[in-house]
Design a protein around this motif. Sequence first.
Motif, PDB file in Angstrom:
ATOM      1  N   GLU A 192     -23.425   1.321 -30.457  1.00  0.00           N
ATOM      2  CA  GLU A 192     -22.243   0.449 -30.477  1.00  0.00           C
ATOM      3  C   GLU A 192     -21.136   1.023 -29.596  1.00  0.00           C
ATOM      4  O   GLU A 192     -20.466   0.291 -28.863  1.00  0.00           O
ATOM      5  CB  GLU A 192     -21.748   0.276 -31.913  1.00  0.00           C
ATOM      6  N   GLU A 195     -22.014   0.308 -26.031  1.00  0.00           N
ATOM      7  CA  GLU A 195     -21.784  -1.087 -25.647  1.00  0.00           C
ATOM      8  C   GLU A 195     -20.302  -1.377 -25.439  1.00  0.00           C
ATOM      9  O   GLU A 195     -19.922  -2.099 -24.511  1.00  0.00           O
ATOM     10  CB  GLU A 195     -22.366  -2.016 -26.707  1.00  0.00           C
ATOM     11  N   ARG A 196     -19.458  -0.804 -26.301  1.00  0.00           N
ATOM     12  CA  ARG A 196     -18.014  -0.989 -26.131  1.00  0.00           C
ATOM     13  C   ARG A 196     -17.548  -0.383 -24.817  1.00  0.00           C
ATOM     14  O   ARG A 196     -16.727  -0.965 -24.103  1.00  0.00           O
ATOM     15  CB  ARG A 196     -17.246  -0.361 -27.302  1.00  0.00           C
TER      16      ARG A 196
END
Length: 249
Positions: A192, A195-196
């Motif tokens: 995550e 992806e950020r």
Amino acid sequence: MNDTISLLMNHRSVRKYTNQPVSQEQLETIVQAGQMASSSSNVQAYTVIAVTDSELKNKLSECAGNQAYIQECPVFLVWCADLSRLKKAAETHQPDATSYEGAVENFVVATVDVALASQNAAIAAESMDLGIVYIGGIRNQIETVAELLGLPDYVYPVFGMCVGYPDPNHGAGLRPRLPKEAVLHMNGYNAEQNERGVAAYDETSVRYITERTNGQRTSSWSEQMADKVTTPSRLLLRAFLESKGLNKE
């Protein structure tokens, strides 16, 4: 921030050079600095070929997609992964033993060794107010490059490096990098967080490429990478490496 960190943080690729030569002393110092990089098990599995001959630089430029700065730079370094010395050591000291210089592990070791040494050399060059740019394009016609440079078995050209004094109008600016959160993960991989980081970088890269090309290109980093990974590139490389005795077991 100390001088070393400042030098590292201001790296930029230089593709336009003055006519000022790079001295033999500078060249040797740059390569010696490269040699002081870490090396797995001290194998030092690399060779650097310094090309100053104009005709040879022209031929290498053609192999690399006619990149003019290869012709124009005073010195073009070809960084080669070299396992031939290991092969010779085995033949000399253990002639009856099976040797594995061509194994995938040694291929990886040699390729990593080249990368570590070349980056040391790049920083050394920049500390002398020289500029550099890496040239992966020499793998476009890797067999021809190997022939031009007389590379034996167990040796392959990994990349080139132009070295010279930057032209004041070379125009190279600092290219933004992925944010730290995409690269630095603590105690395990964080998808995550990655992806950020990529999403944030896409916004930054769109602004950068739009400004750099005056609006001629507006694609994000991930769009550029999607194009890259879905376009066949240098698919003959595996066959060439195997022909040199590399990347086999």
